[in-house]
Design a protein around this motif. Sequence first.
Motif, PDB file in Angstrom:
ATOM      1  N   MET A 108       0.833  -1.205   0.000  1.00 37.36           N
ATOM      2  CA  MET A 108       0.000   0.000   0.000  1.00 37.36           C
ATOM      3  C   MET A 108       0.875   1.265   0.000  1.00 37.36           C
ATOM      4  O   MET A 108       0.584   2.240  -0.708  1.00 37.36           O
ATOM      5  CB  MET A 108      -0.916   0.001   1.216  1.00 37.36           C
ATOM      6  CG  MET A 108      -1.896   1.171   1.260  1.00 37.36           C
ATOM      7  SD  MET A 108      -3.023   1.204  -0.165  1.00 37.36           S
ATOM      8  CE  MET A 108      -4.003  -0.270   0.175  1.00 37.36           C
ATOM      9  N   ALA A 109       1.954   1.243   0.786  1.00 41.88           N
ATOM     10  CA  ALA A 109       2.861   2.396   0.834  1.00 41.88           C
ATOM     11  C   ALA A 109       3.524   2.605  -0.522  1.00 41.88           C
ATOM     12  O   ALA A 109       3.669   3.742  -0.997  1.00 41.88           O
ATOM     13  CB  ALA A 109       3.909   2.185   1.917  1.00 41.88           C
ATOM     14  N   MET A 139       1.906   9.364  -6.300  1.00 42.32           N
ATOM     15  CA  MET A 139       2.394  10.740  -6.129  1.00 42.32           C
ATOM     16  C   MET A 139       3.653  11.015  -6.947  1.00 42.32           C
ATOM     17  O   MET A 139       4.224  12.101  -6.874  1.00 42.32           O
ATOM     18  CB  MET A 139       2.677  11.011  -4.644  1.00 42.32           C
ATOM     19  CG  MET A 139       1.449  10.900  -3.761  1.00 42.32           C
ATOM     20  SD  MET A 139       1.830  11.191  -2.009  1.00 42.32           S
ATOM     21  CE  MET A 139       2.305  12.919  -2.046  1.00 42.32           C
ATOM     22  N   GLU A 140       4.080  10.062  -7.742  1.00 38.32           N
ATOM     23  CA  GLU A 140       5.317  10.211  -8.503  1.00 38.32           C
ATOM     24  C   GLU A 140       5.155  11.218  -9.641  1.00 38.32           C
ATOM     25  O   GLU A 140       4.157  11.215 -10.354  1.00 38.32           O
ATOM     26  CB  GLU A 140       5.706   8.840  -9.070  1.00 38.32           C
ATOM     27  CG  GLU A 140       7.052   8.798  -9.763  1.00 38.32           C
ATOM     28  CD  GLU A 140       7.387   7.394 -10.233  1.00 38.32           C
ATOM     29  OE1 GLU A 140       7.531   7.208 -11.456  1.00 38.32           O
ATOM     30  OE2 GLU A 140       7.467   6.484  -9.386  1.00 38.32           O
ATOM     31  N   SER A 141       6.144  12.099  -9.804  1.00 37.10           N
ATOM     32  CA  SER A 141       6.150  13.068 -10.915  1.00 37.10           C
ATOM     33  C   SER A 141       7.538  13.657 -11.043  1.00 37.10           C
ATOM     34  O   SER A 141       8.377  13.530 -10.140  1.00 37.10           O
ATOM     35  CB  SER A 141       5.128  14.193 -10.675  1.00 37.10           C
ATOM     36  OG  SER A 141       5.491  14.966  -9.542  1.00 37.10           O
ATOM     37  N   ASP A 142       7.797  14.299 -12.179  1.00 40.04           N
ATOM     38  CA  ASP A 142       9.089  14.950 -12.382  1.00 40.04           C
ATOM     39  C   ASP A 142       9.206  16.169 -11.471  1.00 40.04           C
ATOM     40  O   ASP A 142       8.225  16.898 -11.250  1.00 40.04           O
ATOM     41  CB  ASP A 142       9.244  15.388 -13.839  1.00 40.04           C
ATOM     42  CG  ASP A 142       9.338  14.194 -14.783  1.00 40.04           C
ATOM     43  OD1 ASP A 142       9.830  13.138 -14.328  1.00 40.04           O
ATOM     44  OD2 ASP A 142       8.923  14.324 -15.948  1.00 40.04           O
TER      45      ASP A 142
END
Length: 299
Positions: free
Chosen positions: A190-191, A198-201
């Motif tokens: 889950m983590a 929430m991943e992004s450049d």
Amino acid sequence: MRSIWKGAISFGLVTIPVKLYSATEQKDVSFHQVHRADGGRIRYKRVCTQDGEEVPYADIAKGYELASGEMVVLTDEDFEDLPLSTSRRIDVLQFTPAEQIDPIYFAKSYYLEPDAQGAKPYVLLRNALESSGQVAVVKVALRQRESLATLRVRDGVFVLETMLWPDEIRTPDFAFLEEDIEVRAQELKMAESLITTMESDFDPAEYHDTYREALQQVIEAKVAGKEVIPAREEEEAGPAVDLMAALRASVEAAKRERGGGEPARPKKAAGKAAKDSKDTKESKDEEKAAPKRKTRKSA
């Protein structure tokens, strides 16, 4: 930007003259300590804890306190023979992959600009370092401190990152590290899923200092509402008081010298200039002694 240091990158038999610039600056809102009632500046004096007297800056030395509370006083002469490099060189020690250096070692960032005659070797080393994917590990002495540092390329410019020494990195000796804390597989999954969501450049322009902006708005609102304490003439006269005190002290020192007292010994760096100035002054005093005695009033 203004350069704060001049030196050279020493790379094998190649020397590249460069100028050093601070690559970062703090944008904090600065304040003065003031008297709440009238906005007057709070001033601090250098006072000796032994005799309670104010100490002139010229009489202040560096002291190292022992565990017993005793103090070791160091003079300029004590520092003269220390092995701090004064060659103004950035010595390349080795090249290494950037990922092998933990960012916790980095202390401060500087830009390096080549002097006109060093532009070609600068670009040569820059291009070679950039294509290698590595950073240069160097040693440099800045502001009375010798540091390890890395040399890397950013936007076509060398960035010097000074580093802390290994014994300056603290060990995170926390009790929970010794505990056997169990994490279930479902919780871990889950983590990891949350991280993926929430991943992004990374774009630093997306972030800003909301506290500083809000604080600036508070200050601007007070200015607009005329909640400003006007500067007083007495405050502007403050430096004159200090100047008068300095002049008075200078007059007293001059009287002591003419009375046969031993003058304070100048520092080595200014020794010759102080001697020349004194010789010139004494020569002029001898030439004009008679008229001066005629018109000088008693102090």
